[in-house]
Design a protein around this motif. Structure first.
Motif, PDB file in Angstrom:
ATOM      1  N   THR A   7       0.856  -1.183   0.000  1.00  0.00           N
ATOM      2  CA  THR A   7       0.000   0.000   0.000  1.00  0.00           C
ATOM      3  C   THR A   7       0.892   1.232   0.000  1.00  0.00           C
ATOM      4  O   THR A   7       2.072   1.163   0.366  1.00  0.00           O
ATOM      5  CB  THR A   7      -0.911   0.034   1.240  1.00  0.00           C
ATOM      6  OG1 THR A   7      -0.096   0.073   2.430  1.00  0.00           O
ATOM      7  CG2 THR A   7      -1.825  -1.187   1.282  1.00  0.00           C
ATOM      8  N   ILE A   8       0.338   2.346  -0.425  1.00  0.00           N
ATOM      9  CA  ILE A   8       1.035   3.629  -0.348  1.00  0.00           C
ATOM     10  C   ILE A   8       0.264   4.485   0.646  1.00  0.00           C
ATOM     11  O   ILE A   8      -0.872   4.874   0.392  1.00  0.00           O
ATOM     12  CB  ILE A   8       1.119   4.313  -1.724  1.00  0.00           C
ATOM     13  CG1 ILE A   8       1.890   3.423  -2.699  1.00  0.00           C
ATOM     14  CG2 ILE A   8       1.802   5.675  -1.599  1.00  0.00           C
ATOM     15  CD1 ILE A   8       1.954   3.978  -4.117  1.00  0.00           C
ATOM     16  N   ASP A   9       0.885   4.745   1.793  1.00  0.00           N
ATOM     17  CA  ASP A   9       0.198   5.378   2.909  1.00  0.00           C
ATOM     18  C   ASP A   9       0.701   6.790   3.155  1.00  0.00           C
ATOM     19  O   ASP A   9       1.914   7.047   3.117  1.00  0.00           O
ATOM     20  CB  ASP A   9       0.382   4.536   4.171  1.00  0.00           C
ATOM     21  CG  ASP A   9      -0.134   3.119   3.982  1.00  0.00           C
ATOM     22  OD1 ASP A   9      -1.312   2.973   3.616  1.00  0.00           O
ATOM     23  OD2 ASP A   9       0.642   2.169   4.190  1.00  0.00           O
ATOM     24  N   ALA A  10      -0.225   7.690   3.427  1.00  0.00           N
ATOM     25  CA  ALA A  10       0.098   9.098   3.680  1.00  0.00           C
ATOM     26  C   ALA A  10       0.395   9.316   5.156  1.00  0.00           C
ATOM     27  O   ALA A  10      -0.288   8.773   6.028  1.00  0.00           O
ATOM     28  CB  ALA A  10      -1.059   9.988   3.237  1.00  0.00           C
ATOM     29  N   PHE A  11       1.412  10.120   5.422  1.00  0.00           N
ATOM     30  CA  PHE A  11       1.753  10.535   6.773  1.00  0.00           C
ATOM     31  C   PHE A  11       1.862  12.055   6.807  1.00  0.00           C
ATOM     32  O   PHE A  11       1.978  12.709   5.762  1.00  0.00           O
ATOM     33  CB  PHE A  11       3.085   9.906   7.216  1.00  0.00           C
ATOM     34  CG  PHE A  11       3.015   8.425   7.451  1.00  0.00           C
ATOM     35  CD1 PHE A  11       2.786   7.915   8.720  1.00  0.00           C
ATOM     36  CD2 PHE A  11       3.172   7.528   6.397  1.00  0.00           C
ATOM     37  CE1 PHE A  11       2.724   6.543   8.939  1.00  0.00           C
ATOM     38  CE2 PHE A  11       3.109   6.162   6.611  1.00  0.00           C
ATOM     39  CZ  PHE A  11       2.886   5.668   7.890  1.00  0.00           C
ATOM     40  N   VAL A  19       5.666   3.500   1.009  1.00  0.00           N
ATOM     41  CA  VAL A  19       5.264   2.226   0.424  1.00  0.00           C
ATOM     42  C   VAL A  19       5.487   1.154   1.477  1.00  0.00           C
ATOM     43  O   VAL A  19       6.607   0.968   1.966  1.00  0.00           O
ATOM     44  CB  VAL A  19       6.092   1.908  -0.837  1.00  0.00           C
ATOM     45  CG1 VAL A  19       5.641   0.585  -1.447  1.00  0.00           C
ATOM     46  CG2 VAL A  19       5.980   3.034  -1.854  1.00  0.00           C
ATOM     47  N   GLN A  20       4.409   0.432   1.853  1.00  0.00           N
ATOM     48  CA  GLN A  20       4.500  -0.547   2.929  1.00  0.00           C
ATOM     49  C   GLN A  20       3.940  -1.896   2.482  1.00  0.00           C
ATOM     50  O   GLN A  20       3.022  -1.944   1.668  1.00  0.00           O
ATOM     51  CB  GLN A  20       3.722  -0.069   4.155  1.00  0.00           C
ATOM     52  CG  GLN A  20       4.196   1.257   4.717  1.00  0.00           C
ATOM     53  CD  GLN A  20       3.718   1.452   6.146  1.00  0.00           C
ATOM     54  OE1 GLN A  20       4.357   1.016   7.092  1.00  0.00           O
ATOM     55  NE2 GLN A  20       2.580   2.123   6.298  1.00  0.00           N
ATOM     56  N   PRO A  21       4.487  -2.985   3.038  1.00  0.00           N
ATOM     57  CA  PRO A  21       3.967  -4.310   2.682  1.00  0.00           C
ATOM     58  C   PRO A  21       2.530  -4.473   3.141  1.00  0.00           C
ATOM     59  O   PRO A  21       2.160  -4.028   4.236  1.00  0.00           O
ATOM     60  CB  PRO A  21       4.906  -5.266   3.426  1.00  0.00           C
ATOM     61  CG  PRO A  21       5.464  -4.452   4.550  1.00  0.00           C
ATOM     62  CD  PRO A  21       5.575  -3.063   4.022  1.00  0.00           C
ATOM     63  N   SER A  28       4.318   0.619   9.590  1.00  0.00           N
ATOM     64  CA  SER A  28       4.565   1.714  10.514  1.00  0.00           C
ATOM     65  C   SER A  28       3.318   2.531  10.788  1.00  0.00           C
ATOM     66  O   SER A  28       2.422   2.632   9.944  1.00  0.00           O
ATOM     67  CB  SER A  28       5.658   2.633   9.949  1.00  0.00           C
ATOM     68  OG  SER A  28       6.883   1.950   9.854  1.00  0.00           O
ATOM     69  N   GLY A  29       3.296   3.135  11.972  1.00  0.00           N
ATOM     70  CA  GLY A  29       2.193   3.994  12.364  1.00  0.00           C
ATOM     71  C   GLY A  29       2.674   5.046  13.339  1.00  0.00           C
ATOM     72  O   GLY A  29       3.737   5.644  13.150  1.00  0.00           O
ATOM     73  N   ALA A  54      10.466   0.197   6.150  1.00  0.00           N
ATOM     74  CA  ALA A  54      10.128   0.910   4.915  1.00  0.00           C
ATOM     75  C   ALA A  54      10.504   2.381   4.967  1.00  0.00           C
ATOM     76  O   ALA A  54      10.319   3.093   3.978  1.00  0.00           O
ATOM     77  CB  ALA A  54       8.633   0.764   4.625  1.00  0.00           C
ATOM     78  N   GLY A  55      11.017   2.837   6.107  1.00  0.00           N
ATOM     79  CA  GLY A  55      11.578   4.185   6.176  1.00  0.00           C
ATOM     80  C   GLY A  55      10.688   5.256   6.748  1.00  0.00           C
ATOM     81  O   GLY A  55      11.021   6.441   6.661  1.00  0.00           O
ATOM     82  N   ALA A  56       9.571   4.896   7.378  1.00  0.00           N
ATOM     83  CA  ALA A  56       8.611   5.903   7.820  1.00  0.00           C
ATOM     84  C   ALA A  56       9.205   6.927   8.777  1.00  0.00           C
ATOM     85  O   ALA A  56       8.993   8.130   8.616  1.00  0.00           O
ATOM     86  CB  ALA A  56       7.395   5.230   8.463  1.00  0.00           C
ATOM     87  N   ALA A  57       9.948   6.478   9.787  1.00  0.00           N
ATOM     88  CA  ALA A  57      10.483   7.411  10.773  1.00  0.00           C
ATOM     89  C   ALA A  57      11.511   8.354  10.150  1.00  0.00           C
ATOM     90  O   ALA A  57      11.470   9.569  10.358  1.00  0.00           O
ATOM     91  CB  ALA A  57      11.090   6.652  11.950  1.00  0.00           C
TER      92      ALA A  57
END
Length: 264
Positions: A7-11, A19-21, A28-29, A54-57
Motif C-alpha cells: 500500500t502507499i500510505d500518507a503521513f 510504500v508498505q507491505p 509503521s504507524g 520501509a523508512g517511515a520514521a
C-alpha cells in the motif's frame, strides 16, 4: 516488490508517503511518528535510522526538517526495497535527494560495519525502533514480521554500541520501546550515553504505559530524568490528544528538557 502486495500510505496529513507491505512484514504507524518527533534541529543535521523498515520514521524527519540528511539502515532486502520505492514516489520528490538507503545488519562490528557503510562519528542523531517482542509473546505466522519484531538477548547492547560508534561526540540517541525493556536500555547506555530522558506513553488516561520514549547524549554525564507522560488519546478515548496529534502529524518536535550545545 510483489504486485498488489503493498500500500502507499500518507503521513503528516499527506506531506509524505510510504510504500508498505500489505500482507507481510512490519507496517509503521504512530510509533514511527513519535520516534521521528524526537529529532529537533534548527540547522543542517545528519540522522541515521537503524532498522528503518520501509523508512517511515526517517522520512518523517526529512519531511519536517528541511535541512536534515537521513540514512535509512535496513537488514532485510525486501524492506529496503520498500524504502527505496518510498523515496522515489513523486509525492516525496521534495525530500528524495536528502534520504538514502543501505542494507546492513545493525549488529555488525569493526571492519564489517565500516564496509557496510556505517561510518564512525558522522551522524548528529541516531534513531531506532528496535524489535520489541519477547520469547513469551504470541508469535505471528508472518516470518518477516516475526523477525522484525523479535527481541533477542543482547539486542540493545549491540544496537546502542553501533549507535555510539556512528554518532558524533555529543550526538543524540533516540528510541521508542516497550516499558519492560527499560533495564536493558539503561544497561546498554552504560558509559556511552548520559543525560537520559525517559517519557512514558499511555494509550488513554488511567491506562498503563505501553511505550517509552528515550533520548540520551553521547558522552554526557548528566543525570537520568523521567518526564511527564504523554497520553495518546484524549478524553473521548479515540481521537489523539492535541500534543500527540501535533507530534504524529509533524507539526512539532518533542524536544529534550536538557540543552545540547549546537542543537535545538
Amino acid at each position: 516488490m510483489r504486485d498488489a502486495q503493498y500500500t502507499i500510505d500518507a503521513f503528516h496529513r499527506g506531506r509524505f508517503h510510504v510504500v508498505q507491505p500489505k500482507g507481510e512484514g512490519h507496517r509503521s504507524g504512530i510509533d514511527a511518528m513519535l520516534l521521528a518527533s524526537l529529532v529537533a534541529s534548527d540547522g543542517p543535521v545528519s540522522v541515521a535510522d537503524l532498522g528503518s523498515g520501509a523508512g517511515a520514521a526517517g522520512l518523517a524527519v526529512a519531511s519536517r526538517l528541511e535541512k536534515a540528511v537521513v540514512l535509512l539502515v535496513e537488514k532485510f532486502p525486501v524492506m529496503a526495497a520498500y524504502a527505496r520505492s518510498s523515496i522515489t514516489l513523486p509525492e516525496n520528490a521534495f525530500l528524495a535527494d536528502r534520504v538514502r538507503v543501505i542494507e546492513a545488519d545493525v549488529t555488525l562490528t569493526g571492519k564489517a560495519r565500516l564496509a557496510a557503510g556505517l561510518e564512525d562519528e558522522v551522524h548528529d542523531h541516531v534513531i531506532m525502533n528496535p524489535p520489541f517482542n519477547h520469547a513469551g509473546d504470541r508469535r505471528t505466522p508472518d516470518s518477516l514480521k516475526a523477525q522484525a519484531h523479535a527481541l533477542t538477548d543482547g539486542l540493545f547492547e549491540s544496537w546502542l554500541k553501533t549507535a555510539g560508534a556512528i554518532m558524533k561526540p555529543g550526538g543524540q540517541l533516540s528510541l521508542i520501546a516497550r516499558p519492560l525493556s527499560i533495564a536493558e536500555i539503561l544497561a546498554a547506555c552504560g558509559k556511552r550515553f548520559g543525560g537520559i530522558e525517559i517519557t512514558p506513553v499511555h494509550p488513554r488516561p488511567g491506562e498503563d504505559a505501553t511505550r517509552i520514549l528515550v533520548t540520551a547524549i553521547k558522552g554526557s554525564k548528566a543525570r537520568l530524568a523521567f518526564r511527564a507522560p504523554l497520553i495518546v488519546h484524549g478524553s473521548d478515548g479515540h481521537s489523539f490528544s492535541p500534543d500527540v496529534d501535533d507530534l504524529n502529524n509533524g507539526r512539532a518536535a518533542y524536544k529534550r528538557r536538557g540543552k545540547v550545545s549546537g542543537r535545538a
